[in-house]
Design a protein around this motif. Structure first.
Motif, PDB file in Angstrom:
ATOM      1  N   UNK B  76      11.643  -2.888  -9.684  1.00  0.00           N
ATOM      2  CA  UNK B  76      10.681  -1.836  -9.388  1.00  0.00           C
ATOM      3  C   UNK B  76      10.612  -0.815 -10.514  1.00  0.00           C
ATOM      4  N   UNK B  77       9.397  -0.324 -10.772  1.00  0.00           N
ATOM      5  CA  UNK B  77       9.225   0.682 -11.810  1.00  0.00           C
ATOM      6  C   UNK B  77       9.414   2.105 -11.247  1.00  0.00           C
ATOM      7  N   UNK B  78       9.473   3.074 -12.121  1.00  0.00           N
ATOM      8  CA  UNK B  78       9.552   4.470 -11.667  1.00  0.00           C
ATOM      9  C   UNK B  78       8.254   4.872 -10.982  1.00  0.00           C
ATOM     10  N   UNK B  79       7.143   4.498 -11.641  1.00  0.00           N
ATOM     11  CA  UNK B  79       5.829   4.821 -11.084  1.00  0.00           C
ATOM     12  C   UNK B  79       5.005   3.545 -11.002  1.00  0.00           C
ATOM     13  N   UNK B  80       4.074   3.530 -10.071  1.00  0.00           N
ATOM     14  CA  UNK B  80       3.215   2.360  -9.965  1.00  0.00           C
ATOM     15  C   UNK B  80       1.797   2.799  -9.632  1.00  0.00           C
ATOM     16  N   UNK B  81       1.042   1.907  -8.995  1.00  0.00           N
ATOM     17  CA  UNK B  81      -0.310   2.259  -8.578  1.00  0.00           C
ATOM     18  C   UNK B  81      -0.505   1.842  -7.139  1.00  0.00           C
ATOM     19  N   UNK B  82      -1.467   2.482  -6.528  1.00  0.00           N
ATOM     20  CA  UNK B  82      -1.776   2.149  -5.147  1.00  0.00           C
ATOM     21  C   UNK B  82      -2.783   0.993  -5.161  1.00  0.00           C
ATOM     22  N   UNK B  83      -2.335  -0.204  -4.819  1.00  0.00           N
ATOM     23  CA  UNK B  83      -3.228  -1.366  -4.830  1.00  0.00           C
ATOM     24  C   UNK B  83      -3.818  -1.592  -6.207  1.00  0.00           C
ATOM     25  N   UNK B  84      -5.156  -1.649  -6.276  1.00  0.00           N
ATOM     26  CA  UNK B  84      -5.794  -1.919  -7.552  1.00  0.00           C
ATOM     27  C   UNK B  84      -6.317  -0.658  -8.235  1.00  0.00           C
ATOM     28  N   UNK B  85      -6.023   0.500  -7.672  1.00  0.00           N
ATOM     29  CA  UNK B  85      -6.548   1.753  -8.224  1.00  0.00           C
ATOM     30  C   UNK B  85      -5.696   2.228  -9.398  1.00  0.00           C
ATOM     31  N   UNK B  86      -6.273   2.204 -10.597  1.00  0.00           N
ATOM     32  CA  UNK B  86      -5.497   2.547 -11.782  1.00  0.00           C
ATOM     33  C   UNK B  86      -5.689   3.999 -12.212  1.00  0.00           C
ATOM     34  N   UNK B  87      -6.390   4.785 -11.393  1.00  0.00           N
ATOM     35  CA  UNK B  87      -6.721   6.132 -11.867  1.00  0.00           C
ATOM     36  C   UNK B  87      -5.538   7.088 -11.807  1.00  0.00           C
ATOM     37  N   UNK B  88      -4.649   6.913 -10.838  1.00  0.00           N
ATOM     38  CA  UNK B  88      -3.533   7.849 -10.712  1.00  0.00           C
ATOM     39  C   UNK B  88      -2.224   7.104 -10.460  1.00  0.00           C
ATOM     40  N   UNK B  89      -1.217   7.337 -11.283  1.00  0.00           N
ATOM     41  CA  UNK B  89       0.089   6.734 -11.014  1.00  0.00           C
ATOM     42  C   UNK B  89       0.700   7.330  -9.738  1.00  0.00           C
ATOM     43  N   UNK B  90       1.348   6.476  -8.966  1.00  0.00           N
ATOM     44  CA  UNK B  90       1.997   6.970  -7.738  1.00  0.00           C
ATOM     45  C   UNK B  90       3.495   6.673  -7.819  1.00  0.00           C
ATOM     46  N   UNK B  91       4.325   7.503  -7.165  1.00  0.00           N
ATOM     47  CA  UNK B  91       5.772   7.312  -7.238  1.00  0.00           C
ATOM     48  C   UNK B  91       6.223   6.004  -6.602  1.00  0.00           C
ATOM     49  N   UNK B  92       7.223   5.350  -7.200  1.00  0.00           N
ATOM     50  CA  UNK B  92       7.874   4.195  -6.577  1.00  0.00           C
ATOM     51  C   UNK B  92       9.362   4.526  -6.437  1.00  0.00           C
ATOM     52  N   UNK B  93      10.067   4.442  -7.563  1.00  0.00           N
ATOM     53  CA  UNK B  93      11.480   4.827  -7.528  1.00  0.00           C
ATOM     54  C   UNK B  93      11.619   6.318  -7.792  1.00  0.00           C
ATOM     55  N   UNK B  94      10.711   6.847  -8.605  1.00  0.00           N
ATOM     56  CA  UNK B  94      10.698   8.302  -8.808  1.00  0.00           C
ATOM     57  C   UNK B  94      10.074   8.941  -7.571  1.00  0.00           C
ATOM     58  N   UNK B  95      10.490  10.186  -7.285  1.00  0.00           N
ATOM     59  CA  UNK B  95       9.871  10.887  -6.149  1.00  0.00           C
ATOM     60  C   UNK B  95       8.558  11.520  -6.570  1.00  0.00           C
ATOM     61  N   UNK B  96       8.512  11.939  -7.845  1.00  0.00           N
ATOM     62  CA  UNK B  96       7.323  12.586  -8.387  1.00  0.00           C
ATOM     63  C   UNK B  96       7.475  12.585  -9.907  1.00  0.00           C
ATOM     64  N   UNK B  97       6.530  13.147 -10.607  1.00  0.00           N
ATOM     65  CA  UNK B  97       6.689  13.276 -12.057  1.00  0.00           C
ATOM     66  C   UNK B  97       5.997  14.518 -12.560  1.00  0.00           C
TER      67      UNK B  97
END
Lengths: 359, 534
Positions: B76-97
């Motif tokens: 798992x990455x620190x940040x990812x995306x919600x489905x196919x939406x590439x406009x905003x990174x979302x937290x995965x392992x990180x809580x925020x950035x």
């Protein structure tokens, strides 16, 4: 060498010894020639793969990575591409003497390990195909010859003609479409159904390994997956063997001694089996060698269609990536098999016909 | 001639019988159709078919499409995306950035409930190890972290410091190569993040047979040419995936088409748009634009060609191409590239800003260029097909289109291993190539500016357009997303009036699923997230 020197003086005492001696020399001579041949093949393969106007660095590194000289240098060093060509070749031969075929750029594993994984899959396929070919092709050829010009002969002629002229790739796709997709009679591609664990590795032949594991269910499944690709692969060689057997049989059937035998009132069964089939099979041995070779080349496409994880697929991927050690490894394996089969055929010839040993 | 004795008849029966029996044996046994769809309850197998582009499962080195898809399931990455939406990174392992105002410091607090598949807790030290390993292995993905130094002020915080402003970094972090490894386990198997990792790291082979991540799946078996199988990570810290087993098989597109209709596979990924037409309603076809952009360039270097470097000649190409016809050629789901940056990214141009075909203008420009009918060579990789679109077909259509405005194009196809070095050395007069985004951020497209990687390949030297280059530098260092989006749009508008590049289209990713499968969403970074399939 040492053995033959010590056995030589004893030889004149008995005829059998002389035969052994001659046969041993025959085998040794053939083996020496074979070794030289293989070294020659490595040299040609090495030169050819390096003469291809392409760049393994470009084929293996991404657009961004090739722009970084440090990454390019690291890649070259890791894969020995930073050394001059003759040095690379000598290093390759050196590795070869202790069974090291280098590291695949693609899989980052020793090529020998990759080959160990993929070669058994191909051999299992090719051996099944050749067994089918011999079991079907030779009897059909004998049949066509002794029933020359009957309807059976005509039908066989048409069938075998299409068998040698239909492209294997097309046959593979069509049979997959009809037998799997339309009729659901055979399983889909792969060596086993998706998600089924392969048997423990003993020989790499799934059918054999399943039997060795005492798992008849798995054996059945492996066999079901094996049969269609093997049959497709065998189509060409069945036809080839049928046609050659027929021709070879006819040649012998026309001999005077066959007519004499018949005239003497010898039963047809004895005439055919004692006086015709045995001599007729000799030239077929040669065809058998050629047939096995053609199986190996046909397997690339069949493996692609049937998702068969053999050296065909491995070779295809390696060629696309200009993965030189892997390409060399595949060349070598195919050469060894090819040469090995021819060697076996030579020896078989020698055994069947003693006159050949002297040449 | 031949006496038909009893034995002969019997024997011929046996021979033909053997032939028939063999063919029946191949067909006769029942096939177990249900094995791929799996049983209910705890054990469900997902079968995915793909034409493999795979060399490794080691996240420190993975950079291929298939490899990225598989690594994404395990690491798992620190940040990812919600489905196919590439406009905003979302937290995965990180809580925020949080990105500092100068764009050089990215601070990421980590979740404290993430564990690896062996039960070890994931800490910031694992992140630092994983990132340094990627950098020092000097492999394909190393450039993602160029100039980035990871550090760990405490167990649950990661700070990424960049040499230069790096506003694209949050977008880059979603890359499957930047998935977090269990540093303890990787080290135990010969892994290292030291500066000389490219020669001393020995974990690659182990990571091709095992996995050491925190993702929903663990590696069960791996082959670069036939099949990869994954198993659900029993101790996954998040929601357990629906499918307890995933088998990804290397299968050609023709066979994929048959297999998905037959239910042999639930998801196939390589049909060309044309192949997906006319499929029965028992399967579902998903066509989404990718971030793979086909483009044409006209070398700007007079030493390569006086003709192609002429600006009027370049205008003739720009206005003479029939873009709509090229998009149609690329098939259902593909879209026109209004600028070089894909429509999915921040800073993409509005489709209305795309260049319009104007044959009269093209002919006038051609006349002004002094072109006198000489042959111009168009080079392209003849053995490359992307998302079912072959370079050869596109090149032929371009040749035909340019013939209509009076340009004589000679096609020069060659295998990619040969054509790529030529392209890279900037020696092609006209070139037809593809740019697949390395990460979903417009900064990846700065490479097209004068003096940059792709710019140089098209003979566009540094200093060719100082105003544009200055804009590029500004865009690269602007942190505010709206502001940088506008800057990238400005750059592309400028490139649509001048320069050697003509962006053509983005290819379509066609995925076909059986009706029993739901939750499919295409993401250009990792293709499919197996865990979200139901």
């Amino acid at each position: 060498m040492a053995t033959s020197a010590t056995t030589a003086p004893a030889a004149p005492t008995g005829g059998r010894r002389i035969t052994d001696h001659v046969l041993l020399w025959f085998v040794l001579r053939r083996l020496a020639a074979l070794l030289m041949l293989l070294v020659g093949i490595t040299l040609i393969a090495f030169l050819l793969t390096h003469l291809v106007p392409g760049d393994p660095v470009a084929a293996n590194l991404s657009q961004q990575a090739v722009s970084d000289p440090e990454i390019v240098q690291a890649f070259k060093e890791k894969n020995g591409l930073d050394k001059p060509l003759p040095v690379q070749y000598v290093k390759y031969l050196e590795g070869l003497t202790h069974g090291d075929l280098g590291l695949s750029q693609q899989t980052q594993k020793p090529v020998t390990e990759d080959l160990g994984e993929f070669v058994p899959a191909t051999i299992e396929l090719a051996v099944t195909a050749i067994v089918i070919s011999v079991l079907v092709g030779v009897p059909l050829g004998i049949l066509a010859a002794i029933r020359r010009n009957t309807w059976l002969d005509q039908v066989l002629r048409v069938v075998t003609l299409s068998g040698v002229s239909v492209p294997t790739f097309w046959l593979a796709l069509v049979s997959y479409y009809v037998l799997f997709f339309k009729l659901g009679l055979v399983p889909g591609g792969g060596r086993l159904d998706p998600g089924v664990d392969p048997p423990a590795h003993h020989t790499g032949f799934y059918t054999l390994d399943a039997l060795l594991d005492g798992d008849p269910g798995l054996f059945g499944e492996a066999l079901r997956h094996l049969l269609l690709p093997a049959l497709v692969l065998a189509m060409f060689t069945i036809s080839l063997l049928t046609r050659f057997t027929r021709a070879s049989m006819l040649e012998v059937l026309n001999n005077d001694y066959v007519r004499t035998a018949r005239a003497k009132g010898m039963p047809e069964r004895v005439v055919v089996f004692r006086h015709v089939v045995r001599p007729a099979l000799l030239p077929i041995l040669t065809v058998f060698g050629v047939a096995f070779g053609s199986l190996l080349s046909g397997t690339v496409l069949v493996e692609k269609i049937f998702s068969w994880p053999g050296i065909g697929q491995y070779a295809y991927n390696s060629a696309l990536a200009l993965d030189l050690p892997s390409i060399m490894g595949v060349c070598l394996v195919v050469a060894v098999i090819y040469v090995g089969i021819n060697f076996a055929v030579d020896i078989a010839y020698g055994l069947v016909d003693p006159r050949i040993r002297a040449t | 001639m031949v006496r038909h004795t009893k034995w002969l008849r019997r024997w011929s029966l046996v021979a033909t019988g053997a032939a028939v029996a063999l063919s029946l044996a191949a067909c006769g046994s029942d096939s177990s159709d249900d094995s791929s769809s799996g049983g209910g309850g705890g054990s469900k197998t997902l079968v995915v078919e793909n034409s493999f582009d795979l060399t490794t499962a080691d996240p420190g080195q993975v950079y291929e499409i298939t490899g990225g898809m598989i690594a994404h399931a395990m690491y798992e990455p620190l940040l990812g995306f919600d489905g196919g939406d590439l406009s905003t990174p979302v937290p995965v392992i990180a809580k925020s950035y949080e990105l500092s105002e100068d764009g050089k410091t990215l601070t990421l607090p980590l979740r404290d409930d993430v564990t690896f598949s062996d039960g070890t807790k994931l800490t910031s030290a694992d992140v630092v190890f994983s990132f340094n390993r990627v950098k020092n292995l000097k492999g394909n993905p190393s450039f993602l972290l160029d100039g980035v130094t990871p550090s760990a002020p405490d167990e649950n915080t990661v700070v990424l410091t960049s040499d230069k402003a790096n506003p694209g970094l949050p977008y880059i972090l979603s890359n499957p190569a930047l998935g977090i490894e269990n540093s303890k386990v990787v080290k135990e198997h010969g892994g290292t993040d030291a500066a000389d990792a490219d020669t001393t790291d020995k974990a690659g082979e182990w990571l091709n047979a095992n996995s050491a991540g925190s993702g929903p799946y663990v590696l069960k078996s791996f082959s670069t040419t036939s099949e990869v199988s994954l198993e659900a990570n029993g101790d996954y810290w998040g929601d357990a995936p629906t499918y307890s087993k995933v088998v990804v098989r290397n299968v050609t597109a023709d066979v994929q088409k048959l297999d998905v209709q037959k239910g042999q596979a639930q998801l196939v990924l390589d049909l060309a748009p044309a192949q997906a037409e006319g499929l029965p309603s028992s399967v579902e076809v998903h066509s989404d634009p990718t971030s793979n952009t086909f483009f044409l360039f006209s070398n700007d270097n007079p030493a390569i060609s006086e003709t192609t470097s002429n600006q009027d000649f370049q205008d003739a190409l720009r206005y003479g191409l029939d873009y709509d016809s090229l998009v149609e050629l690329a098939g259902e789901g593909s879209v026109r590239s209004p600028g070089i940056i894909p429509t999915l990214f921040v800073g993409a141009l509005d489709p209305s800003d795309a260049l319009a075909t104007d044959v009269d203008k093209a002919k006038a420009s051609l006349a002004a260029s002094g072109y006198d009918g000489e042959k111009v060579e168009l080079e392209y990789p003849s053995d490359l097909t992307k998302n079912g679109v072959s370079f050869g077909t596109v090149a032929q259509r371009i040749q035909a289109q340019l013939k209509e405005i009076g340009i004589d194009v000679e096609l020069v196809p060659s295998p990619i291993a040969t054509s790529l070095p030529n392209y890279r050395d900037g020696k092609e007069q006209l070139g037809l190539w593809l740019w697949g985004a390395d990460y979903p951020d417009p900064s990846d497209y700065l490479a097209f500016l004068p003096g940059q990687t792709v710019g140089l390949r098209a003979g566009w030297a540094a200093g060719a357009d100082p105003a544009l280059e200055a804009l590029g530098e500004q865009a690269a260092t602007t942190v505010d997303n709206d502001a940088r989006g506008q800057l990238y749009q400005q750059i592309q508008q400028q490139m649509n009036v001048e320069g050697p590049f003509m962006p053509l289209f983005q290819t379509a990713q066609v995925a076909v699923t059986t009706s029993s499968l739901s939750g499919f969403e295409y993401n250009p970074v990792w293709t499919v997230d197996f865990a979200s399939l139901k």
